[in-house]
Design an enzyme around this catalytic site. Structure first.
Site, PDB file in Angstrom:
ATOM      1  N   GLU A  37      -6.112  -4.793  10.500  1.00  0.00           N
ATOM      2  CA  GLU A  37      -5.049  -3.789  10.508  1.00  0.00           C
ATOM      3  C   GLU A  37      -5.331  -3.193  11.767  1.00  0.00           C
ATOM      4  OE1 GLU A  37      -2.707  -2.500   7.050  1.00  0.00           O
ATOM      5  OE2 GLU A  37      -4.424  -1.295   7.082  1.00  0.00           O
ATOM      6  N   HIS A  49      -9.415   1.552   4.744  1.00  0.00           N
ATOM      7  CA  HIS A  49      -8.324   1.744   5.408  1.00  0.00           C
ATOM      8  C   HIS A  49      -8.399   2.824   6.528  1.00  0.00           C
ATOM      9  CE1 HIS A  49      -4.257   2.874   6.039  1.00  0.00           C
ATOM     10  NE2 HIS A  49      -4.069   1.614   5.543  1.00  0.00           N
ATOM     11  N   ASN A 103       0.633  -1.155   0.103  1.00  0.00           N
ATOM     12  CA  ASN A 103       0.076   0.085  -0.014  1.00  0.00           C
ATOM     13  C   ASN A 103       1.004   1.102   0.086  1.00  0.00           C
ATOM     14  OD1 ASN A 103      -1.804   2.059   0.293  1.00  0.00           O
ATOM     15  ND2 ASN A 103      -2.339   1.451   2.727  1.00  0.00           N
ATOM     16  N   GLY A 160       2.072   2.206  10.808  1.00  0.00           N
ATOM     17  CA  GLY A 160       3.165   3.270  10.710  1.00  0.00           C
ATOM     18  C   GLY A 160       3.782   3.454  12.218  1.00  0.00           C
ATOM     19  N   LYS A 171       0.146   4.297  -0.364  1.00  0.00           N
ATOM     20  CA  LYS A 171      -0.425   5.710   0.131  1.00  0.00           C
ATOM     21  C   LYS A 171      -0.224   6.821  -0.871  1.00  0.00           C
ATOM     22  CE  LYS A 171      -0.187   3.478   4.540  1.00  0.00           C
ATOM     23  NZ  LYS A 171      -0.077   3.511   6.178  1.00  0.00           N
ATOM     24  N   SER A 189       2.708  -2.339  10.457  1.00  0.00           N
ATOM     25  CA  SER A 189       4.256  -2.280  10.830  1.00  0.00           C
ATOM     26  C   SER A 189       5.126  -3.567  10.429  1.00  0.00           C
ATOM     27  CB  SER A 189       4.537  -1.979  12.294  1.00  0.00           C
ATOM     28  OG  SER A 189       4.007  -0.617  12.552  1.00  0.00           O
ATOM     29  N   GLU A 239      -6.858   4.942   7.536  1.00  0.00           N
ATOM     30  CA  GLU A 239      -6.496   6.444   7.246  1.00  0.00           C
ATOM     31  C   GLU A 239      -7.704   6.947   6.511  1.00  0.00           C
ATOM     32  OE1 GLU A 239      -2.903   5.742   5.141  1.00  0.00           O
ATOM     33  OE2 GLU A 239      -2.081   5.623   7.241  1.00  0.00           O
TER      34      GLU A 239
HETATM   35  P1  PGA Z   1       2.511   0.245   7.449  1.00  0.00           P
HETATM   36  O1  PGA Z   1       1.065   0.489   6.828  1.00  0.00           O
HETATM   37  O2  PGA Z   1       2.956  -0.967   7.066  1.00  0.00           O
HETATM   38  O3  PGA Z   1       3.286   1.574   7.242  1.00  0.00           O
HETATM   39  O4  PGA Z   1       2.274   0.088   9.028  1.00  0.00           O
HETATM   40  C1  PGA Z   1       0.226  -0.407   6.824  1.00  0.00           C
HETATM   41  C2  PGA Z   1      -1.076   0.001   6.149  1.00  0.00           C
HETATM   42  O5  PGA Z   1      -1.304   1.272   6.409  1.00  0.00           O
HETATM   43  O6  PGA Z   1      -1.892  -0.494   5.495  1.00  0.00           O
END
Ligand code: PGA
Length: 261
Positions: free
Chosen positions: A165, A95, A10, A171, A12, A211, A97
């Site tokens: 998730e 997601h 992903n 993150g 982003k 992560s 976000e």
């Molecule tokens: P990350 O993000 O691997 O940077 O923690 C995962 C995601 O947002 O799908």
């Protein structure tokens, strides 16, 4: 039967279309012969060229969001049919976000899931608890899944992918223990079986995200219910995603080291 693993990068809001094609060019030779299904959720502007570059490589290209309407006067929005024609075969929906920065509700996510299925684009539904909800993971997952998947006929549910998730793991460099991941996946599995029946509910892939790094990938995918990984930050470098992919496969084939050039 060994499970077929999948990884979704992903990106982003990172990478221009040119950076996307450079990345794919670099990634292809590094993952040649891998049994893992590799998917990239790229920014809208990169879908067409990424899909073209990925042709024949087995890499699948997808989007990170879409509108719930087929088409209409919605300035700045994008429809599933547009994504599909550009070369996207899947779309991330719900997601964290989107939920927490852009205020997407369970009810909007539900409409998006139905629309994606109608437009023949595979929905990857993301669910997960906030840190304050750690004590109620099951209830949170149940609420998010049941509201998003309401009214989806079992035949259509075959096209779904679920990504667990935990919001606090995204993150942050923090991950649940492998046992906690398996436990959450088992809760998701039982909800899917309850809603869609054993034959279909037990086959819907459930990925883990939050992560993921090369050094925790193998342990996470070793969990029985984990069908793959959704990788944000660590997918931005082709080398790092390739290491994750190699470590995922190492889990089944025994500890093989990745070739260094
Ligand atoms: P990350 O993000 O691997 O940077 O923690 C995962 C995601 O947002 O799908």
């Amino acid at each position: 039967m060994a499970k077929k693993l999948r990884v979704i990068g992903n990106w982003k809001m990172y990478k221009t279309a040119r950076e996307a094609t450079d990345y794919i060019e670099a990634l292809i030779p590094q993952i040649e012969g891998s049994a893992i299904t590799v998917c990239l959720a790229v920014p809208f502007t990169s879908i067409a060229s990424a899909a073209q570059y990925a042709q024949g490589s087995g890499i699948l290209i997808g989007a990170q969001n879409m509108n719930d309407a087929r088409e209409g006067a919605f300035t700045g929005e994008i429809a599933g049919l547009m994504l599909k024609e550009a070369g996207a075969s899947f779309v991330l929906l719900g997601h964290s976000e989107r939920r927490h920065i852009f205020g997407e509700t369970d009810s909007l996510i539900h409409k998006k899931v139905l629309r994606a299925l109608q437009d023949d684009i595979e929905p990857v539904l993301c669910v997960g608890e906030k840190i304050s909800e750690r004590k109620d993971i099951e209830a949170v997952l149940q609420e998010q899944l049941q509201s998003a998947l309401k009214g989806v006929p079992p035949e259509e549910a075959k096209k779904l992918i679920i990504a667990y998730e935990p919001v606090w793991a995204i993150g942050s460099g923090k991950t649940p223990t492998a046992q906690d991941i398996e436990k959450a996946h088992l809760s998701i599995r039982s909800i899917l079986v309850q809603d869609f029946g054993k034959t279909i509910g037990s086959k819907i892939p459930i990925l883990y995200g939050g992560s993921v790094k090369p050094d925790n990938a193998a342990e996470i995918v070793a969990q029985k219910e984990v069908a793959g990984l959704l990788v944000g930050g660590a997918s931005l470098e082709a080398e790092t995603l390739a290491s994750i992919i190699h470590n995922m496969s190492a889990k089944k084939a025994g500890p093989t080291k990745r070739k260094t050039k």
